[in-house]
Design an enzyme around this catalytic site. Structure first.
Site, PDB file in Angstrom:
ATOM      1  N   ASN A  11       0.813  -1.213   0.000  1.00  0.00           N
ATOM      2  CA  ASN A  11       0.000   0.000   0.000  1.00  0.00           C
ATOM      3  C   ASN A  11       0.849   1.266   0.000  1.00  0.00           C
ATOM      4  OD1 ASN A  11      -2.334  -1.528  -0.004  1.00  0.00           O
ATOM      5  ND2 ASN A  11      -2.636  -1.420   2.206  1.00  0.00           N
ATOM      6  N   ARG A  14     -16.523   2.264  -3.196  1.00  0.00           N
ATOM      7  CA  ARG A  14     -15.373   3.115  -2.886  1.00  0.00           C
ATOM      8  C   ARG A  14     -15.301   4.247  -3.906  1.00  0.00           C
ATOM      9  NH1 ARG A  14     -10.261  -0.718  -1.983  1.00  0.00           N
ATOM     10  NH2 ARG A  14     -10.959  -1.695  -3.889  1.00  0.00           N
ATOM     11  N   ASP A  46      -7.908  -3.947   6.553  1.00  0.00           N
ATOM     12  CA  ASP A  46      -7.136  -4.965   5.826  1.00  0.00           C
ATOM     13  C   ASP A  46      -6.716  -6.131   6.718  1.00  0.00           C
ATOM     14  OD1 ASP A  46      -7.351  -3.797   3.373  1.00  0.00           O
ATOM     15  OD2 ASP A  46      -5.268  -3.130   3.225  1.00  0.00           O
TER      16      ASP A  46
END
Length: 426
Positions: A23, A128, A313
């Site tokens: 990420n 999202r 996550d």
């Protein structure tokens, strides 16, 4: 298509090297668009998403050179140079596979004055929208147009003057895009209620290393003073706190003990606290985190939240761990509304889980049983692997392209600590 064959029952013991954070890397790579000089990233994980982002950068005319391509290497070094941007369009065919592609919008706008990006894809874990990305850019002075599935952002004549934006809800991606757009603005940009994740801090630190002026790093209020230009830099990607937490769950569910080499405890304290509440033993130093479990795990209640809360996550992996805990646990998912897709697959393995809306109740069972299961998204995939490691018999995990997006050579790392896991052709 490949599949994983996992025979459960082995106690994991040893050391697992933690890779650079996926990420973080996907946010650092587009920063190469902000300068004509070379940007070099070290400790870059070897992942499908990284390869996909590299191809996207090449689409813009960015040259990329990768070192560390030997099969035995963990991590790579990639140098990028955007001497001349040849295209400011991110096409659908490249963007649809990876939601992080939207992160080229801010830096491309800042450098070229214009950017056209397809609406993003990625894991199907819920709604999202990118409206917060666009509102922040508009607050800084950009004009936004939407047409035919594409977003077009344009600077006004003379560049973006800057401005203030207060996020109505915390958004990691929107904070990242806004930061990259702001660093080359003509004035000052301020972000309120910005995300504080360690990956945001990593991005800020690298932008500062490139010559950006940012105040409030690590807080929810960021002030960015635009500069005329940024220069190149060499930067090491932070360790992956989600990968470390995932392997911690794998160690605990097998009653083992694993040293997570390179993991940084400060970045994953919410996960550490959750593991301790479940009955795991956790210790750490400046270079590693060690996680072990002995005896029956304990049920607990967990709720995901923006950093410093529990990362969404990590929800699926902790759910898998709680399938073997004594008692009933309650997990609440507050970030995404469709992130329990792993539940039916865990139930196929003998888990006792019920869901209602964004809440799951997990009643621990004595025994999980191997089964054929299918990955539905990246973190859900890892929850199935974790459950399989503690199951009786053999588990087959299919649709590995999800795992390959976020875990560098997963089966090899698990083999290092004694797991009976093999990747085979389907």
């Amino acid at each position: 298509m490949d599949k994983l064959i996992i025979k459960g029952g082995n106690r994991l013991q040893g050391t697992i090297p933690i890779s650079g954070a996926k990420n973080a890397a996907l946010t650092l790579i587009p920063c190469a668009l902000l300068t004509e000089e070379p940007l070099t990233l070290r400790n870059l994980p070897r992942l499908a998403d990284i390869d996909g982002f590299q191809h996207l950068m090449n689409q813009f005319g960015v040259t990329t050179v990768i070192q560390g391509t030997r099969p035995e290497d963990f991590g790579r070094v990639m140098s990028m140079e955007a001497t001349r941007i040849t295209s400011n369009v991110a096409p659908y065919d490249l963007v649809r596979k990876m939601r992080a592609s939207i992160l080229v919008l801010g830096p491309m706008l800042a450098r070229s004055g214009e950017a056209t990006v397809s609406m993003p894809g990625g894991c199907a874990i819920g709604n999202r929208p990118i409206d917060l990305h666009l509102r922040a850019l508009e607050a800084f002075g950009a004009k936004i147009e939407l047409a035919a599935g594409y977003v077009r952002a344009i600077q006004p004549d003379g560049g973006m003057p800057g401005g203030d934006y207060d996020f109505p809800v915390v958004s990691v991606g929107a904070t990242e895009n806004a930061l990259m757009a702001a660093v080359l603005a003509n004035g000052t940009c301020r972000l309120f209620n910005a995300a504080r994740e360690p990956e945001i801090v990593d991005l800020c630190n690298m932008l500062v290393a490139m010559g950006a002026e940012i105040e409030g790093i690590g807080t929810s209020n960021l002030t960015i003073h635009g500069v005329k230009r940024l220069h190149g830099a060499t930067y090491r990607v932070m360790p992956d706190r989600i990968e470390a937490g995932s392997y911690a769950c794998a160690a605990a569910i097998t009653g083992g003990e694993v040293r997570l080499e390179g993991a940084k405890a400060d970045d994953m304290m919410s996960t550490i606290h959750a593991l301790q509440a479940i009955g795991c033993e956790v210790s750490w130093d400046a270079k590693s985190v060690t996680v072990g479990a002995s005896g029956r795990l304990k049920a607990t209640n967990l709720t995901t939240a923006p950093y410093p809360g529990l990362a969404t996550d990590m929800q699926a992996q902790l759910m898998a761990l709680l399938c073997k805990a004594e008692g009933a646990s309650v997990l609440k998912e507050t970030i995404f509304e469709n992130r329990f897709m792993h539940v039916p697959e865990l139930i196929r393995m003998g888990a006792d889980i019920t869901t209602e809306g964004r809440t799951a109740v997990v009643k621990g069972v004595e025994t999980l049983t191997g089964a054929e299961v299918m990955a539905t998204d990246l973190r859900a995939s890892m929850s199935l692997v974790i459950a399989a490691l503690a199951s009786e018999g053999e588990t087959t995990v299919r649709r590995l392209y999800h795992l390959d997006r976020g875990y560098e050579r997963l089966e090899e790392k698990l083999q290092l600590v004694g797991a009976d896991i093999e990747r085979v052709d389907d």
